[in-house]
Design an enzyme around this catalytic site. Structure first.
Site, PDB file in Angstrom:
ATOM      1  N   SER A  34      40.216  40.466  41.303  1.00  0.00           N
ATOM      2  CA  SER A  34      38.849  40.929  41.066  1.00  0.00           C
ATOM      3  C   SER A  34      37.921  39.822  40.571  1.00  0.00           C
ATOM      4  O   SER A  34      36.702  39.920  40.744  1.00  0.00           O
ATOM      5  CB  SER A  34      38.861  42.082  40.054  1.00  0.00           C
ATOM      6  OG  SER A  34      39.478  41.689  38.841  1.00  0.00           O
ATOM      7  N   GLY A  71      42.592  44.086  41.321  1.00  0.00           N
ATOM      8  CA  GLY A  71      43.863  44.629  40.859  1.00  0.00           C
ATOM      9  C   GLY A  71      45.081  43.900  41.371  1.00  0.00           C
ATOM     10  O   GLY A  71      46.211  44.205  40.962  1.00  0.00           O
ATOM     11  N   ASN A  99      45.979  39.377  36.486  1.00  0.00           N
ATOM     12  CA  ASN A  99      46.549  40.720  36.320  1.00  0.00           C
ATOM     13  C   ASN A  99      48.014  40.668  35.902  1.00  0.00           C
ATOM     14  O   ASN A  99      48.493  41.553  35.187  1.00  0.00           O
ATOM     15  CB  ASN A  99      46.384  41.523  37.613  1.00  0.00           C
ATOM     16  CG  ASN A  99      44.945  41.927  37.854  1.00  0.00           C
ATOM     17  OD1 ASN A  99      44.270  42.431  36.955  1.00  0.00           O
ATOM     18  ND2 ASN A  99      44.454  41.693  39.058  1.00  0.00           N
ATOM     19  N   ASP A 180      33.307  45.299  30.267  1.00  0.00           N
ATOM     20  CA  ASP A 180      34.762  45.361  30.061  1.00  0.00           C
ATOM     21  C   ASP A 180      35.314  44.148  29.322  1.00  0.00           C
ATOM     22  O   ASP A 180      36.478  44.107  28.928  1.00  0.00           O
ATOM     23  CB  ASP A 180      35.502  45.554  31.389  1.00  0.00           C
ATOM     24  CG  ASP A 180      35.279  44.415  32.385  1.00  0.00           C
ATOM     25  OD1 ASP A 180      34.729  43.366  32.003  1.00  0.00           O
ATOM     26  OD2 ASP A 180      35.659  44.593  33.557  1.00  0.00           O
ATOM     27  N   HIS A 183      35.461  40.661  33.167  1.00  0.00           N
ATOM     28  CA  HIS A 183      34.869  40.138  34.397  1.00  0.00           C
ATOM     29  C   HIS A 183      33.518  39.471  34.129  1.00  0.00           C
ATOM     30  O   HIS A 183      32.666  40.054  33.452  1.00  0.00           O
ATOM     31  CB  HIS A 183      34.709  41.264  35.424  1.00  0.00           C
ATOM     32  CG  HIS A 183      36.014  41.841  35.862  1.00  0.00           C
ATOM     33  ND1 HIS A 183      36.590  42.929  35.244  1.00  0.00           N
ATOM     34  CD2 HIS A 183      36.871  41.464  36.852  1.00  0.00           C
ATOM     35  CE1 HIS A 183      37.739  43.210  35.828  1.00  0.00           C
ATOM     36  NE2 HIS A 183      37.938  42.327  36.801  1.00  0.00           N
TER      37      HIS A 183
END
Length: 210
Positions: A34, A71, A99, A180, A183
């Site tokens: 991402s 993801g 991730n 979040d 990002h």
């Protein structure tokens, strides 16, 4: 006799020089998660899009494919490698592992997947650049020690360029990250691109004999 040898030499060199045409766009793929897919951003604000513009402003024409999948882990990137990196690709920037670290995946699994990615790309004659990632502190120093060395180890093993930390200058800065906290915002992407640009330039210019 000497003239014949010279002519044969020119015939041999000619195609190689033609293949290194500096005006021909370099076919580049960013294989990532991402962070490169541009989660939460417009397509024009994604890392690959801004990197392409920055490279073009430096006189490097680029035909860039954003192969970022939100993801995705390193193993996921390996499993989709063949269809994510099309035939004719000349260079790949590998941005995977965030991730893996967030989920606490065994660093040995991450290392194996990244090793397979680099091995398979090099076997296809594709130039590779690695973007490093750092483990979050919540998994402890032992996990971080095992995870963080993966990228420099592989860069040395395969003799490929490494940008040590993809989020350098952006990580943990609330002003440069989305809600979040993970990002980057568009401004954060600008910083990533500006900091990484010299490494990417040095990686790509030899592909055009520059």
């Amino acid at each position: 006799m000497h003239i014949l040898v010279l002519m044969l030499g020119l015939m041999t060199v000619g195609p190689a020089l033609a293949g290194a045409d500096p005006a021909k766009p370099i076919k580049l793929v960013v294989l990532g998660d991402s962070l490169s897919a541009g989660l939460g951003l417009s397509a024009s604000d994604s890392f690959p899009s801004k990197l392409q513009k920055a490279l073009q402003s430096k006189g490097l024409p680029i035909d860039l494919t954003n192969a970022g999948v939100s993801g995705d882990t390193s193993s996921g990137g390996r499993d989709r490698l063949d269809w994510s990196v099309a035939e004719g690709t000349e260079a790949v920037i590998v941005e995977l592992g965030a991730n893996d670290a967030l989920r606490g995946i065994d660093p040995a699994v991450t290392r194996k997947a990244l090793t397979e990615i680099v091995t398979r790309l090099k076997a296809r004659g594709i130039a590779v650049m690695l973007c490093g990632m750092l483990a979050p502190p919540n998994y402890g120093s032992d996990y971080a020690a095992k995870f963080n060395v993966i990228y420099p180890d592989l860069a040395k093993q395969f003799d490929v360029p490494l940008y040590p930390f993809f989020l350098d200058g952006v990580a943990a800065d609330a002003k440069l990250n989305q809600a979040d906290g993970i990002h980057p915002t568009a401004a954060g992407v600008d910083i990533i691109v500006s900091r990484m640009l010299p490494t990417v330039e040095a990686f790509l210019r030899p592909l055009r004999g520059q």
